[in-house]
Design a protein around this motif. Structure first.
Motif, PDB file in Angstrom:
ATOM      1  N   ALA A   1      -5.107  -3.341   4.741  1.00  0.00           N
ATOM      2  CA  ALA A   1      -4.357  -3.315   5.999  1.00  0.00           C
ATOM      3  C   ALA A   1      -4.398  -1.936   6.658  1.00  0.00           C
ATOM      4  N   TYR A   2      -4.049  -0.906   5.910  1.00  0.00           N
ATOM      5  CA  TYR A   2      -3.970   0.419   6.543  1.00  0.00           C
ATOM      6  C   TYR A   2      -5.340   1.012   6.833  1.00  0.00           C
ATOM      7  N   SER A   3      -6.374   0.604   6.111  1.00  0.00           N
ATOM      8  CA  SER A   3      -7.711   1.050   6.508  1.00  0.00           C
ATOM      9  C   SER A   3      -8.081   0.457   7.865  1.00  0.00           C
ATOM     10  N   ASP A   4      -7.715  -0.807   8.111  1.00  0.00           N
ATOM     11  CA  ASP A   4      -7.930  -1.387   9.444  1.00  0.00           C
ATOM     12  C   ASP A   4      -7.162  -0.605  10.514  1.00  0.00           C
ATOM     13  N   GLU A   5      -5.908  -0.270  10.208  1.00  0.00           N
ATOM     14  CA  GLU A   5      -5.074   0.437  11.182  1.00  0.00           C
ATOM     15  C   GLU A   5      -5.590   1.841  11.460  1.00  0.00           C
ATOM     16  N   ILE A   6      -6.024   2.529  10.417  1.00  0.00           N
ATOM     17  CA  ILE A   6      -6.558   3.889  10.588  1.00  0.00           C
ATOM     18  C   ILE A   6      -7.813   3.869  11.437  1.00  0.00           C
TER      19      ILE A   6
ATOM     20  N   GLU B   1       0.847  -1.187   0.000  1.00  0.00           N
ATOM     21  CA  GLU B   1       0.000   0.000   0.000  1.00  0.00           C
ATOM     22  C   GLU B   1       0.886   1.242   0.000  1.00  0.00           C
ATOM     23  N   LEU B   2       0.271   2.395   0.161  1.00  0.00           N
ATOM     24  CA  LEU B   2       0.986   3.656  -0.011  1.00  0.00           C
ATOM     25  C   LEU B   2       2.345   3.692   0.686  1.00  0.00           C
ATOM     26  N   PRO B   3       2.476   3.344   1.965  1.00  0.00           N
ATOM     27  CA  PRO B   3       3.790   3.461   2.611  1.00  0.00           C
ATOM     28  C   PRO B   3       4.868   2.594   1.962  1.00  0.00           C
TER      29      PRO B   3
ATOM     30  N   LEU C   1       1.934  -3.578  12.359  1.00  0.00           N
ATOM     31  CA  LEU C   1       0.476  -3.509  12.337  1.00  0.00           C
ATOM     32  C   LEU C   1      -0.086  -3.867  13.705  1.00  0.00           C
ATOM     33  N   ARG C   2      -1.070  -3.095  14.146  1.00  0.00           N
ATOM     34  CA  ARG C   2      -1.655  -3.323  15.478  1.00  0.00           C
ATOM     35  C   ARG C   2      -2.854  -4.258  15.455  1.00  0.00           C
ATOM     36  N   VAL C   3      -3.660  -4.186  14.395  1.00  0.00           N
ATOM     37  CA  VAL C   3      -4.855  -5.043  14.342  1.00  0.00           C
ATOM     38  C   VAL C   3      -4.891  -5.906  13.090  1.00  0.00           C
ATOM     39  N   HIS C   4      -4.491  -5.379  11.956  1.00  0.00           N
ATOM     40  CA  HIS C   4      -4.619  -6.139  10.720  1.00  0.00           C
ATOM     41  C   HIS C   4      -3.721  -7.373  10.764  1.00  0.00           C
TER      42      HIS C   4
END
Length: 287
Positions: free
Chosen positions: A178-183, A3-5, A237-240
């Motif tokens: 992944a990052y949508s879950d993290e956000i 993803e973006l990062p 990642l914290r949740v994904h």
């Protein structure tokens, strides 16, 4: 899926190594990956590389008026070689899709794991000729992605669920599963929350979580070698991808909702007031 990062880190990694060098080899191994035919792939040969740009999750290697654009899809990756093997490669069932060689014998491979072939390669005179690039929404880390512009996006989304809005590349470019879950975990919002129901304070928190999560991930990723980016992403990642583990914030067991070809993870304690969301796949099996 990068993803973006990770794509931004790959952009910097490749830009540092490609700028000023010349295309000497381009060998296509997965013919379905090449989505354009004019200009042909071998039109890149002999061109000096001007740099590498990012468009959402796409990378574009710029060379004297031509652009080698590629999207790594779910299972694609970039493998760098300080010295490419000299022997020609043959099409087959392996992961190698494209090999690019430079005038100093270095180069890179585009690879794709698994049986689903979704990696996409384009050779164009303008990246906007790639339909998926032309339809991209704004970059969430751009200077002009303000709280006011974010409000306009949310207003247009209406009753759509917030996770879907974050993942829609036509709405905001570069954010995936992944990052949508993290956000959403950072914003303490349910993935199924309708955007129309967010008040001003919740929009503030979501905007801050979006920018902060992506900025932090980019800062961690930039400067890493391409081979290290996947492990770095997973470890931070914290949740994904952490269903069944305790949430680092509140200790609640991280839960999951599964779909036909993907899943999302969230913390019931942080995001849904303790409620465990129905697993869509299991709900269908139980009917």
């Amino acid at each position: 899926m990068p993803e973006l990062p990770e794509v931004e880190a790959l952009r910097g990694f490749l830009d540092e190594r490609l700028r000023g060098r010349v295309f000497a080899r381009v060998e296509l191994l997965t013919f379905s990956a090449l989505k354009t035919y004019d200009p042909p792939l071998d039109a890149l040969l002999g061109l000096e590389i001007d740099g590498v740009a990012r468009h959402g999750k796409f990378l574009a290697v710029q060379a004297q008026g031509l652009h080698l654009c590629f999207h790594l899809a779910r299972a694609g990756w970039v493998k760098w070689h300080e010295a490419l093997p000299t022997r020609p490669v043959r099409p087959g069932k392996g992961p190698l899709s494209l090999r690019v060689g430079l005038d100093d014998d270095a180069g890179f491979d585009l690879t794709e794991a698994g049986t689903q072939r979704k990696l996409a390669i384009h050779v164009v005179t303008d990246p906007q000729q790639v339909p998926a690039i032309a339809s991209l929404g704004p970059d969430p880390l751009a200077a002009d992605f303000t709280r006011q512009s974010f409000d306009a996006i949310l207003d247009a989304a209406g009753k759509a669920q917030v996770k879907g809005v974050l993942r829609d590349q036509r709405t905001i470019a570069g954010i995936g599963n992944a990052y949508s879950d993290e956000i959403l975990h950072a914003a303490r919002l349910s993935p199924f929350r309708p955007v129309a129901g967010l008040d001003g304070d919740e929009r503030d928190v979501l905007y801050t979580a979006l920018r902060g999560t992506l900025t932090d991930a980019v800062e961690r990723a930039v400067g890493l070698a391409a081979k290290d980016l996947k492990d770095d992403k997973r470890s931070n990642l914290r949740v994904h991808g952490r269903a069944g583990e305790p949430c680092e914030v509140c200790g609640t067991t991280i839960a999951q909702v599964s779909f036909a070809d993907s899943s999302l993870q969230y913390c019931p304690g942080c995001q849904t007031g303790g409620k465990v969301l129905a697993d869509r796949r299991m709900s269908k099996l139980l009917k």
